[in-house]
Design a protein around this motif. Structure first.
Motif, PDB file in Angstrom:
ATOM      1  N   ARG A 191       0.873  -1.174   0.000  1.00  0.00           N
ATOM      2  CA  ARG A 191       0.000   0.000   0.000  1.00  0.00           C
ATOM      3  C   ARG A 191       0.909   1.223   0.000  1.00  0.00           C
ATOM      4  O   ARG A 191       1.583   1.485   0.994  1.00  0.00           O
ATOM      5  N   SER A 206       0.618   4.316   0.461  1.00  0.00           N
ATOM      6  CA  SER A 206       0.494   5.381   1.451  1.00  0.00           C
ATOM      7  C   SER A 206       0.858   4.914   2.847  1.00  0.00           C
ATOM      8  O   SER A 206       0.689   5.645   3.807  1.00  0.00           O
ATOM      9  N   ALA A 207       1.395   3.690   2.968  1.00  0.00           N
ATOM     10  CA  ALA A 207       1.648   3.137   4.297  1.00  0.00           C
ATOM     11  C   ALA A 207       2.590   4.006   5.113  1.00  0.00           C
ATOM     12  O   ALA A 207       2.452   4.111   6.333  1.00  0.00           O
ATOM     13  N   LEU A 217       3.075   7.353   5.154  1.00  0.00           N
ATOM     14  CA  LEU A 217       2.405   8.496   5.778  1.00  0.00           C
ATOM     15  C   LEU A 217       1.318   8.047   6.740  1.00  0.00           C
ATOM     16  O   LEU A 217       1.033   8.733   7.721  1.00  0.00           O
ATOM     17  N   ASP A 218       0.705   6.889   6.490  1.00  0.00           N
ATOM     18  CA  ASP A 218      -0.279   6.374   7.439  1.00  0.00           C
ATOM     19  C   ASP A 218       0.389   6.090   8.772  1.00  0.00           C
ATOM     20  O   ASP A 218      -0.164   6.365   9.845  1.00  0.00           O
ATOM     21  N   LEU A 219       1.592   5.552   8.728  1.00  0.00           N
ATOM     22  CA  LEU A 219       2.305   5.279   9.976  1.00  0.00           C
ATOM     23  C   LEU A 219       2.667   6.574  10.692  1.00  0.00           C
ATOM     24  O   LEU A 219       2.561   6.660  11.920  1.00  0.00           O
ATOM     25  N   VAL A 220       3.076   7.591   9.917  1.00  0.00           N
ATOM     26  CA  VAL A 220       3.406   8.866  10.555  1.00  0.00           C
ATOM     27  C   VAL A 220       2.162   9.457  11.202  1.00  0.00           C
ATOM     28  O   VAL A 220       2.205   9.976  12.317  1.00  0.00           O
ATOM     29  N   HIS A 221       1.034   9.326  10.528  1.00  0.00           N
ATOM     30  CA  HIS A 221      -0.233   9.807  11.096  1.00  0.00           C
ATOM     31  C   HIS A 221      -0.562   9.051  12.375  1.00  0.00           C
ATOM     32  O   HIS A 221      -0.966   9.643  13.376  1.00  0.00           O
ATOM     33  N   SER A 222      -0.378   7.719  12.349  1.00  0.00           N
ATOM     34  CA  SER A 222      -0.634   6.931  13.555  1.00  0.00           C
ATOM     35  C   SER A 222       0.258   7.385  14.694  1.00  0.00           C
ATOM     36  O   SER A 222      -0.182   7.503  15.838  1.00  0.00           O
TER      37      SER A 222
END
Lengths: 485, 348
Positions: free
Chosen positions: B259, B261-262, B264-269
Motif C-alpha cells: 500500500r 500510502s503506508a 504516511l499512514d504510519l506517521v499519522h498513527s
C-alpha cells in the motif's frame, strides 16, 4: 536485545536468566510431580492438569479483573469456527457447569456468521460448512444464531449512528451498577437490555425459540455482496471491509435479541498482529479500542475480548489436549501470498520476529496495555465530537493546513488542484473538500463531477484510515447500506 | 510508449510519477512541488522563525544534502541563515569519505562548516573504540545506541559553537515510520509518548530541533537529489547491519509495496498515539555531572561514557541502571569547570 526495559517511574524489573531447555528428567514446574507435556513461554514445562488450571485461571482472571460482565447479563459469543473462538466457547461452557460458587453467572448465546458470499463460495460449499457447524452449535446447548453476511444489506441505516453512551462506571460503582441492572431487568422483563435505545424502533421481543437458522439468503443479495467485494481493488481494503460489515452485523443481532455484550475470541498473538496492522493502516488514535479488553464505541453493546492474554500456542495445545471442537472456514486471505495485504505482511513479520526474539508478542501486548482511550489533545473533545461512519470512532483528522501527515497529503492535493486549472474550467471548484482532486486521483475527472460530491461528503465523515480504505473501493458504493443515507 | 505531458506545466514531457499520488511531473515541476511542500511544513508548524541561525546536521548523505539544498533555496523566503555542522564519529572507512562529501558541498554552496569529533568531545572514544569495547559479550554490540546518543550531544555542542538558535536534521517520513514500528516492537513506551510530533521545542535551555523533511518520503528525497544533480555519499554505515532498525526498515519496504500510502499512514498513527500518563517520562532535571538536560541523575551521554570508562560498557544499556550511583572514577568526560549551561539529552 530487542526489548527496551526502561519503565519510567517504576523500578527496573530484573530479568531472570533464560531457563535451560527441559531435559527428560524435568518435572512440571508447578506441581513438581507429574511429567510435563507442554512448554509455555520461555521454558516453563507444565503437566496436563497444571496447564489446564493455568489456562482456565487466565480466562477467569481476565473476566474477573475487569468486572464488566454482570450476573444474569446476556452475552453473545462471536464464534468463527477457528481455534481461539472455539476455545473461548468451550471455556464459557465449562465455566457454566462449575459449582455455584465459581460458576460463571451470565447468560450466553452463540452467533456464527456465514461469510461465504464475500469470497465466492458456491451454495453447496456453504451448506456443507453449515452442516459441520450446526452439530457443534447444537451440542453447546446454548441459544445459537447463524446469520449470512448478506443480511448486512437489510440493516437499518440507524446502525451507523452511535446509540446513547452508557456512563462509564468506576470500580466503586460496580455493585451499584449491578443492582441497577438487576432492577432494570425486573422492570423490563426477561431479556431486556440495559439503557434506552434512542432514535430506533423498539427491538422485537426475543423469540421463544432462539435456535434460528433462516433459509438461504436471496440470490440478489448474494450477488450484490459478491459484486461489492469483487469491486474492491486490494486485499487490505477487502479485509477491512469484511471486518466492518461483520462487526455491524453481529452488533445488530446482539441488539435485536437483547444481548448487551459481545465476546470475541482474539488471542494475544492475534491482537499483537492486529495492533501493528492498525498502526500501519493509520489507526494509531484508536488502538486502545481496537485491541483493548473492552470496546465501548458502539454505545449500548460492548465488545469484550476475554482471550487476550492467551497466546496462540497455548490455545492450540489446549484445543489438542482437551479435544475442543472447531471448524475450519476459509477466510478472505486464505492461501494469499505474503505480499498481498498489510495484514498478511504484518502477520508474517511478527511471527518471524518471534522466532528470533521470543518476547516480541508479549512486548507488544504489554505496550498495548499502556494505551489509553483518550484523544491526544486531552478530554476536550468528549461526547460531542463527530464519529466515523464506518468504524464509529471519533474522527482523528485535523484541518487541512496543519503540519501533520494528513495536512501534508491534503495540501499536496490542493496544490495539484490549483496548478491544473486549465483542464478544470468546466468544473465548479467546490471548496476545501478537494473533491475534484479526489476525482482526478480516481481517474474520473471528465464528466462525473456530480458524482464526486456525495463521495466527498462521505469522506468528510470518515476517519483517516477509513478514507484510505475508501480509495480502494470501486465507485459502486450503492450496495453498502449505510452509505445510502 | 511516450511519456505523458507534465500535469503541472503541460509543456515538457513527464519524467516521473510521484509515489504519493501517481501524478506525472517533469523534473523541474517535481522539484518545485517538493520545495513548496517543505516550505509548507516549516511555515505551518512555525518551525524556523525569521532571523534564526539554523545549524544543519550534515552527514554527507542524501537526506542532509537535500535538506541543506532546499533550505538554502528557501533562505530568502524564510529569512534565516544556515550553518553546516558535521559530526565525525570516528568510523574508519566510512565517515572520512562522507566528510569529504560534506566539505565539497560546503565549498560549493559557500556555507560555513564546523566539524566536531567524538574523539575530542568524549575523551578519546571513537565509535570504532566503542565497538571494540562492547564486542565479545555474547550479545549484540549496540553500536547504534551509543552513536545516536553521542551524536546528538555532539550536534548540540557544534551548534552552540557556531551560535545557532535552531537545529535541523534530515529525517524523512520513512525514518519516522520505522521509528514508530521499532518503538512498538521494543516496547519503548517513553519514546512513543515523546515522538510523533514536529521535533522538540527545546525545553530547559536545549536548542529547539525540527525535521523539515518529515513528511517527504525517501523515494522523493532520492528523486529530488537526482534531478538537482546533488553530490552526496551513499554508502551504508559499517555497523548498520547489526541494528534492530533493519527489521523495521525491511518491514516498511514491504508495507509500502502493498500500500503506497503506508509510510504516511504510519506517521499519522504516530502523531495520534495516546499513552497513559505513567508511561510518559518525568519532567527533566539537570545532569549531576555536566549540567545537561536529564530525566535521571545522569544524562544518557554521561551514563554511557561512564560505563565505557569503567570497562563495563553495557552499564547504561537496557534494563537496570545498577552501579550508576556508585562514585565515579576521576577523569570523566565533560569539563566540570564549564558553567552548567544546560545541554539537551539527545533523543528524539
Amino acid at each position: 536485545m530487542c526489548q527496551v526495559g526502561e519503565d519510567y517511574g517504576e523500578p527496573a524489573p530484573g530479568e531472570p536468566s533464560p531457563a535451560p531447555r527441559p531435559s527428560r528428567e524435568q518435572k512440571c514446574v508447578k506441581c513438581k510431580e507429574a511429567q510435563p507435556v507442554v512448554v509455555i513461554r520461555a521454558g516453563d514445562a507444565f503437566c496436563r492438569d497444571c496447564f489446564k488450571a493455568f489456562y482456565v485461571h487466565k480466562f477467569r482472571a481476565m473476566l474477573g479483573k475487569n468486572r464488566l460482565i454482570f450476573p444474569g447479563e446476556k452475552v453473545l459469543l462471536a464464534w468463527s469456527g477457528g481455534p481461539s473462538s472455539s476455545s473461548m466457547v468451550w471455556q464459557v461452557l465449562e465455566g457454566l457447569s462449575q459449582d455455584s460458587a465459581k460458576r460463571l453467572r451470565f447468560v450466553p448465546g452463540v452467533i456464527f456468521v456465514d461469510e461465504g458470499a464475500a469470497f465466492g463460495k458456491s451454495l453447496e460449499e456453504r451448506s456443507k460448512t453449515l452442516a459441520e457447524v450446526k452439530p457443534i452449535l447444537q451440542a453447546t446447548g446454548l441459544p445459537w444464531h447463524v446469520v449470512a453476511l448478506e443480511e448486512v444489506f437489510s440493516l437499518p441505516p440507524s446502525v451507523l449512528r452511535c446509540s446513547a453512551q452508557e456512563p462509564a462506571g468506576s470500580e466503586g460503582a460496580y455493585k451499584a451498577a449491578v443492582d441497577s441492572f438487576l432492577q432494570q431487568q425486573h422492570v423490563l422483563g426477561a431479556g431486556g437490555g440495559p439503557g434506552p435505545t434512542q432514535g430506533k424502533e423498539q427491538p422485537p421481543q426475543p423469540r421463544p425459540d432462539p435456535q434460528s437458522l433462516a433459509g438461504p439468503p436471496a440470490a440478489a443479495q448474494t450477488g450484490a455482496l459478491s459484486q461489492l467485494f469483487c469491486s474492491v481493488r486490494t486485499l487490505t481494503a477487502k479485509e477491512e471491509l469484511l471486518q466492518t460489515l461483520r462487526t455491524h452485523l453481529i452488533l445488530h443481532m446482539a441488539r435485536a435479541h437483547g444481548y448487551s455484550k459481545v465476546m470475541t475470541g482474539d488471542s494475544c498473538t492475534r491482537l499483537a498482529i492486529k495492533l501493528m496492522t492498525n498502526l500501519a493502516l493509520g489507526r494509531g488514535a484508536f488502538l486502545a479500542w481496537d485491541t483493548g479488553f473492552s470496546d465501548e464505541r458502539h454505545g449500548d453493546v460492548v465488545v469484550v475480548r476475554p482471550m487476550r492474554d492467551h497466546t496462540l500456542k497455548e490455545v492450540a495445545f489446549y484445543n489438542r489436549l482437551f479435544s475442543v471442537p472447531s471448524v475450519f472456514t476459509p477466510a478472505v486471505d486464505t492461501k494469499a501470498p505474503e505480499k498481498a495485504s498489510i495484514h498478511r505482511l504484518m502477520e508474517a513479520f511478527i511471527l518471524r520476529l518471534q522466532t528470533q526474539f521470543p518476547s516480541t508478542v508479549s512486548t507488544v501486548y504489554r505496550t498495548s496495555e499502556k494505551l489509553v482511550k483518550a484523544p491526544r489533545d486531552g478530554p476536550a473533545a468528549g461526547d460531542s465530537s463527530p464519529c466515523c461512519l464506518l468504524c464509529m470512532c471519533a474522527l482523528d483528522v485535523d484541518a487541512a493546513d496543519s503540519a501533520t501527515a494528513f495536512g501534508a497529503q491534503t495540501s499536496s492535493r490542493l496544490s495539484q488542484m490549483q496548478s491544473s486549472t486549465p483542464l478544470t474550467e468546466t468544473q465548479t471548484p467546490s471548496g476545501p473538500c478537494c473533491s475534484s482532486g479526489v476525482g482526478r486521483v480516481l481517474g474520473c475527472g471528465q464528466g462525473a463531477c456530480r458524482r464526486e460530491d456525495p463521495q466527498a461528503c462521505i469522506e468528510e465523515q470518515l476517519c483517516y484510515s477509513c478514507r484510505v480504505n475508501m480509495k480502494d473501493l470501486g465507485l459502486g458504493l450503492a450496495g453498502d447500506p449505510g452509505l445510502s443515507d | 510508449m511516450p511519456a505523458p505531458p507534465c500535469a503541472s506545466c503541460h509543456a515538457s514531457r513527464a519524467a516521473l510519477r510521484r509515489p504519493r499520488s501517481g501524478q506525472a511531473l517533469c523534473g523541474a515541476c517535481f522539484c518545485a512541488a517538493f520545495e513548496a511542500e517543505v516550505l509548507h511544513t516549516v511555515l505551518a508548524g512555525r518551525l524556523l522563525p525569521p532571523g534564526a541561525v539554523v545549524a544543519v546536521g550534515a552527514s554527507g548523505g542524501k537526506d542532509s544534502t537535500v535538506l541543506a539544498h532546499v533550505l538554502r533555496a528557501l533562505t530568502p523566503r524564510l529569512g534565516i541563515s544556515l550553518q553546516l555542522v558535521a559530526v565525525d564519529e570516528g568510523i574508519g572507512g566510512y565517515r572520512d569519505a562522507a566528510l569529504a562529501a560534506v566539505r565539497r558541498q560546503a565549498a560549493r554552496w559557500e556555507l560555513p562548516l564546523t566539524v566536531v569529533a567524538y574523539e575530542d568531545l568524549f575523551g578519546g572514544w571513537t565509535m570504532d573504540a566503542v565497538a571494540r569495547s562492547t564486542a565479545g559479550s555474547g550479545r549484540s554490540r549496540s553500536c547504534c545506541t551509543f552513536c545516536g546518543v553521542l551524536r546528538r550531544r555532539a550536534l548540540e555542542e557544534g551548534a552552540r559553537r557556531v551560535g545557532a538558535t535552531h537545529i535541523v536534521t534530515g529525517h524523512n517520513a520513512d525514518d519516522m515510520a520505522e521509528t514508530v514500528l521499532m518503538n512498538f516492537l521494543r516496547g519503548d513506551a517513553g519514546r512513543l509518548a515523546r515522538g510523533g510530533g514536529l521535533g522538540s521545542p527545546g525545553e530547559g535551555g536545549a536548542l529547539p530541533r525540527c525535521r523539515p523533511l518529515q513528511f517527504a518520503s525517501q523515494k522523493e528525497v532520492v528523486l529530488y537529489a537526482h534531478f538537482r544533480r546533488l553530490d552526496y555519499f551513499s554508502e551504508e554505515c559499517v555497523y548498520a547491519p547489526e541494528a534492530f532498525r533493519g527489521h523495521a526498515r525491511d518491514l516498511l519496504k514491504r508495507l509500502e509495496a502493498a500500500r503506497p500510502s503506508a509510510v504516511l499512514d504510519l506517521v499519522h498513527s504516530a502523531e495520534r498515539l495516546a499513552l497513559a500518563p505513567a508511561a510518559r517520562p518525568p519532567r527533566p532535571g539537570a545532569c549531576s555531572r555536566c549540567g545537561a538536560l536529564a530525566s535521571r541523575a545522569l544524562c544518557q551521554a554521561c551514563a554511557l561514557l561512564d560505563g565505557l570508562n569503567r570497562g563495563r560498557p553495557r552499564l547504561a544499556i537496557g534494563k537496570g541502571r545498577r552501579g550508576l550511583d556508585e562514585e565515579a572514577t576521576p577523569g570523566t568526560p565533560g569539563d566540570p569547570a564549564r558553567p552548567p549551561a544546560s545541554k539537551a539529552v539527545p533523543t528524539f
